[in-house]
Motif scaffolding. Sequence first.
Motif, mmCIF file in Angstrom:
data_model
loop_
_atom_site.group_PDB
_atom_site.id
_atom_site.type_symbol
_atom_site.label_atom_id
_atom_site.label_comp_id
_atom_site.label_asym_id
_atom_site.label_seq_id
_atom_site.Cartn_x
_atom_site.Cartn_y
_atom_site.Cartn_z
ATOM 1 N N CYS A 250 2.031 -88.092 -12.959
ATOM 2 C CA CYS A 250 1.404 -88.737 -11.793
ATOM 3 C C CYS A 250 -0.110 -88.634 -11.870
ATOM 4 O O CYS A 250 -0.828 -89.499 -11.332
ATOM 5 C CB CYS A 250 1.891 -88.087 -10.501
ATOM 6 S SG CYS A 250 3.619 -88.381 -10.100
ATOM 7 N N PHE A 251 -0.602 -87.594 -12.526
ATOM 8 C CA PHE A 251 -2.041 -87.341 -12.597
ATOM 9 C C PHE A 251 -2.649 -87.753 -13.936
ATOM 10 O O PHE A 251 -3.855 -87.591 -14.130
ATOM 11 C CB PHE A 251 -2.317 -85.868 -12.315
ATOM 12 C CG PHE A 251 -1.838 -85.420 -10.966
ATOM 13 C CD1 PHE A 251 -2.516 -85.793 -9.817
ATOM 14 C CD2 PHE A 251 -0.679 -84.664 -10.842
ATOM 15 C CE1 PHE A 251 -2.067 -85.412 -8.562
ATOM 16 C CE2 PHE A 251 -0.225 -84.275 -9.581
ATOM 17 C CZ PHE A 251 -0.916 -84.640 -8.447
ATOM 18 N N PHE A 252 -1.816 -88.267 -14.835
ATOM 19 C CA PHE A 252 -2.332 -88.706 -16.122
ATOM 20 C C PHE A 252 -3.396 -89.796 -15.964
ATOM 21 O O PHE A 252 -4.462 -89.724 -16.586
ATOM 22 C CB PHE A 252 -1.167 -89.184 -16.991
ATOM 23 C CG PHE A 252 -1.507 -89.353 -18.441
ATOM 24 C CD1 PHE A 252 -2.429 -88.537 -19.080
ATOM 25 C CD2 PHE A 252 -0.887 -90.336 -19.195
ATOM 26 C CE1 PHE A 252 -2.734 -88.692 -20.426
ATOM 27 C CE2 PHE A 252 -1.184 -90.515 -20.536
ATOM 28 C CZ PHE A 252 -2.106 -89.690 -21.153
ATOM 29 N N SER B 209 -1.776 -95.255 -17.345
ATOM 30 C CA SER B 209 -0.675 -95.666 -16.463
ATOM 31 C C SER B 209 0.476 -96.222 -17.280
ATOM 32 O O SER B 209 1.647 -95.850 -17.091
ATOM 33 C CB SER B 209 -1.169 -96.718 -15.462
ATOM 34 O OG SER B 209 -2.194 -96.215 -14.643
ATOM 35 N N LEU B 210 0.171 -97.120 -18.212
ATOM 36 C CA LEU B 210 1.216 -97.717 -19.045
ATOM 37 C C LEU B 210 1.832 -96.680 -19.982
ATOM 38 O O LEU B 210 3.045 -96.709 -20.236
ATOM 39 C CB LEU B 210 0.633 -98.884 -19.849
ATOM 40 C CG LEU B 210 0.265 -100.120 -19.033
ATOM 41 C CD1 LEU B 210 -0.443 -101.152 -19.923
ATOM 42 C CD2 LEU B 210 1.507 -100.738 -18.399
ATOM 43 N N LEU C 87 7.553 -92.650 -11.699
ATOM 44 C CA LEU C 87 7.443 -94.050 -12.106
ATOM 45 C C LEU C 87 6.753 -94.871 -11.024
ATOM 46 O O LEU C 87 5.862 -95.685 -11.319
ATOM 47 C CB LEU C 87 8.824 -94.623 -12.397
ATOM 48 C CG LEU C 87 8.876 -96.105 -12.789
ATOM 49 C CD1 LEU C 87 8.047 -96.375 -14.037
ATOM 50 C CD2 LEU C 87 10.317 -96.559 -12.987
ATOM 51 N N ALA C 88 7.136 -94.689 -9.774
ATOM 52 C CA ALA C 88 6.515 -95.431 -8.681
ATOM 53 C C ALA C 88 5.025 -95.130 -8.587
ATOM 54 O O ALA C 88 4.202 -96.027 -8.372
ATOM 55 C CB ALA C 88 7.197 -95.082 -7.353
ATOM 56 N N THR C 89 4.654 -93.862 -8.780
ATOM 57 C CA THR C 89 3.244 -93.480 -8.724
ATOM 58 C C THR C 89 2.451 -94.141 -9.844
ATOM 59 O O THR C 89 1.341 -94.646 -9.636
ATOM 60 C CB THR C 89 3.104 -91.951 -8.825
ATOM 61 O OG1 THR C 89 3.841 -91.334 -7.772
ATOM 62 C CG2 THR C 89 1.643 -91.534 -8.720
ATOM 63 N N LEU C 90 3.027 -94.155 -11.044
ATOM 64 C CA LEU C 90 2.347 -94.776 -12.179
ATOM 65 C C LEU C 90 2.201 -96.281 -12.001
ATOM 66 O O LEU C 90 1.171 -96.859 -12.361
ATOM 67 C CB LEU C 90 3.114 -94.475 -13.466
ATOM 68 C CG LEU C 90 3.067 -93.016 -13.937
ATOM 69 C CD1 LEU C 90 4.124 -92.756 -14.999
ATOM 70 C CD2 LEU C 90 1.680 -92.677 -14.473
ATOM 71 N N VAL C 91 3.209 -96.911 -11.444
ATOM 72 C CA VAL C 91 3.123 -98.351 -11.172
ATOM 73 C C VAL C 91 2.022 -98.635 -10.155
ATOM 74 O O VAL C 91 1.258 -99.596 -10.290
ATOM 75 C CB VAL C 91 4.480 -98.892 -10.679
ATOM 76 C CG1 VAL C 91 4.340 -100.319 -10.149
ATOM 77 C CG2 VAL C 91 5.511 -98.864 -11.800
ATOM 78 N N VAL C 92 1.915 -97.784 -9.143
ATOM 79 C CA VAL C 92 0.851 -97.944 -8.144
ATOM 80 C C VAL C 92 -0.518 -97.786 -8.798
ATOM 81 O O VAL C 92 -1.445 -98.562 -8.520
ATOM 82 C CB VAL C 92 1.029 -96.929 -6.994
ATOM 83 C CG1 VAL C 92 -0.211 -96.911 -6.102
ATOM 84 C CG2 VAL C 92 2.259 -97.274 -6.177
ATOM 85 N N TRP C 93 -0.657 -96.790 -9.662
ATOM 86 C CA TRP C 93 -1.922 -96.612 -10.397
ATOM 87 C C TRP C 93 -2.274 -97.884 -11.165
ATOM 88 O O TRP C 93 -3.409 -98.372 -11.091
ATOM 89 C CB TRP C 93 -1.791 -95.457 -11.395
ATOM 90 C CG TRP C 93 -2.157 -94.095 -10.912
ATOM 91 C CD1 TRP C 93 -1.300 -93.062 -10.637
ATOM 92 C CD2 TRP C 93 -3.470 -93.566 -10.665
ATOM 93 N NE1 TRP C 93 -1.996 -91.941 -10.243
ATOM 94 C CE2 TRP C 93 -3.331 -92.222 -10.254
ATOM 95 C CE3 TRP C 93 -4.752 -94.105 -10.761
ATOM 96 C CZ2 TRP C 93 -4.418 -91.416 -9.935
ATOM 97 C CZ3 TRP C 93 -5.852 -93.297 -10.447
ATOM 98 C CH2 TRP C 93 -5.680 -91.974 -10.042
ATOM 99 N N PHE C 94 -1.298 -98.408 -11.910
ATOM 100 C CA PHE C 94 -1.568 -99.591 -12.727
ATOM 101 C C PHE C 94 -1.891 -100.805 -11.857
ATOM 102 O O PHE C 94 -2.839 -101.550 -12.144
ATOM 103 C CB PHE C 94 -0.368 -99.902 -13.623
ATOM 104 C CG PHE C 94 -0.578 -101.114 -14.492
ATOM 105 C CD1 PHE C 94 -1.331 -101.020 -15.655
ATOM 106 C CD2 PHE C 94 -0.059 -102.357 -14.136
ATOM 107 C CE1 PHE C 94 -1.551 -102.137 -16.455
ATOM 108 C CE2 PHE C 94 -0.272 -103.474 -14.930
ATOM 109 C CZ PHE C 94 -1.022 -103.359 -16.087
ATOM 110 N N MET C 95 -1.119 -101.011 -10.809
ATOM 111 C CA MET C 95 -1.346 -102.170 -9.936
ATOM 112 C C MET C 95 -2.699 -102.077 -9.241
ATOM 113 O O MET C 95 -3.421 -103.073 -9.132
ATOM 114 C CB MET C 95 -0.219 -102.269 -8.900
ATOM 115 C CG MET C 95 1.144 -102.583 -9.489
ATOM 116 S SD MET C 95 1.192 -104.193 -10.328
ATOM 117 C CE MET C 95 0.946 -105.292 -8.931
#
Length: 258
Positions: free
Chosen positions: A34-36, A150-151, A181-189
């Motif tokens: 989540c923090f990556f 994120s990706l 996964l949801a957190t990473l998608v939010v980061w990317f979006m």
Amino acid sequence: MRLLRSFAVAFSMYSRLPMPQWPWEEGDLEYVFCFFPAIGLVEGLFLLCWMMVGQMLGLGSLMLAAGLVVLPLLVTGGIHMDGFCDTADALASHQSRERKLEILKDSHTGAFAVIACGTYLVFQFALWHQGVTDHVPWMVVLLTPVLSRSLSGIAVVTCKNARGSGMLATFSNAVVGKRVLATLVVWFMAAGVLLIVTTPVCGTAAVVGALAVYGYYMYVAHREFGGVTGDLAGWFLQLCEVGCLLAAVLAGKVAMLL
């Protein structure tokens, strides 16, 4: 508290920024990815600060470009470049899948790793020089490392681990899948929308570039290795960041010609 510990573990593993140290427990690893992308945001801030300070001091584009190449290696300690070099050796071997995975674990540096690393750094330096000369949008500089991480994290959460062991497997096995996964998608979006809204031409190109490299990463990872590994994740991250920069620079050039 668990989130704070995962935050510290993420920065301890994937950066050289000082963090509190303690014996890790399994629960400390659950939200590491989540923090990556946050590490990417910090890297982007360092890059922006270097550009601003360098311009204030009147440094030339060559010196600015050199700093933009070196800074990410200083922030990360070269951990992703190490994966890039190992993967270059494995892919250049043209051996079986099992042999490629063995090469990834080999601590020795092969000739193809040196060639790939040198080529990458020269090309990245040229791109940064062009980007500085053409005044690449600061949002691209800031958010490209967020897109790549994120990706990379999304791949870890959603894809099979080719080896089933190693540092990446340890982290991925501890991950709370859907939440991470949801957190990473939010980061990317969030990063993608900011890029597209604030700098439509170069920002859109950077996002498209990131997704294109991700597609290539998935193809190579599954075809050549049967899944992802920590080294492949580093290989992707390096390719993604140079791919985003290349796309943004070329899009800026095309926009100037039209």
